[in-house]
Write a protein that holds these residues in place. Structure first.
Motif: not given
Lengths: 114, 114
Positions: A71-97
């Motif tokens: 429940k507490r963990n939610f990893p983001l996986i980039l299997e084969s990163p490409s330059p267009n995935q250069t970005s700022l990434y945010f994880c967020a959580s909420s009680f119910s969504g």
């Protein structure tokens, strides 16, 4: 202290080298989500999870994978990163969504793919 | 799907002047609307939210927003700007159709000059 923790905060990698951005929350939230932020585009949702073992695509899922084994963990996986995935990434959580629940954000992970 | 449009990607005000950041929404159902603030090198933080309880919503740091159905607007205001208000501001609407996500506007960067 209630928080969403992302790691790493900064990463420079090369095309094709698999990487994982971890996200952990200590608020017992059911809902977790990943966004990417790009100049002029705002925040766009990549994937989300309504609960353990329940994940689904957001608006821009191509090139990404996620898992929700705990429940507490939610990893983001980039299997084969490409330059267009250069970005700022945010994880967020909420009680119910759903509805008016506040989204709590991590501090962001800035990824550069060369 | 519900969406928001923020008018003006950059707004500059003098310290002590009124802050007005504009947001218009598109929704076929009564929306849940939010304003988030992002300070440099930080994640997003909730300023305030509208959930139909009251049309004038007060948030943190002296900000408030008024929901106007006739104008489909949810503009953010603060009577007197402070240097510490310089940040990126995002309007968002709850999207019940896709990803139970918040759909964010593209953001407005607020500059406060002495």
């Amino acid at each position: 202290e209630a928080q969403v923790t992302q790691n790493p905060r900064y990463l420079i990698t090369v095309t094709g080298k698999k990487l994982t951005v971890t996200c952990s929350q200590n608020m017992n939230h059911e809902y977790m989500s990943w966004y990417r932020q790009d100049p002029g585009l705002g925040l766009r949702q990549i994937y989300y999870s309504m609960n353990v073992e329940v994940t689904d695509k957001g608006d821009v899922p191509e090139g990404y994978k996620v898992s929700r084994k705990e429940k507490r963990n939610f990893p983001l996986i980039l299997e084969s990163p490409s330059p267009n995935q250069t970005s700022l990434y945010f994880c967020a959580s909420s009680f119910s969504g759903r509805g008016s629940g506040e989204l709590f954000f991590g501090e962001g992970s800035r990824l550069t793919v060369l | 799907a519900q969406s928001v449009t923020q008018l003006g990607s950059h707004v500059s005000v003098s310290e002590g002047a009124l802050v007005l950041l504009r947001c218009n929404y598109s929704s076929s159902v009564p929306p849940y609307l939010f304003w988030y603030v992002q300070y440099p090198n930080q994640g997003l933080q909730l300023l305030l939210k509208y959930t139909s309880a009251a049309t004038l919503v007060k948030g943190i740091n002296g900000f408030e927003a008024e929901f106007k159905k006739s104008e489909t607007s949810f503009h953010l205001t603060k009577p007197s700007a402070h240097m510490s208000d310089a940040a990126e501001y995002f309007c968002a609407v709850y999207n019940s159709n896709s990803g139970y996500a918040l759909n964010f506007g593209k953001g407005t960067s607020l500059l406060v000059t002495p």
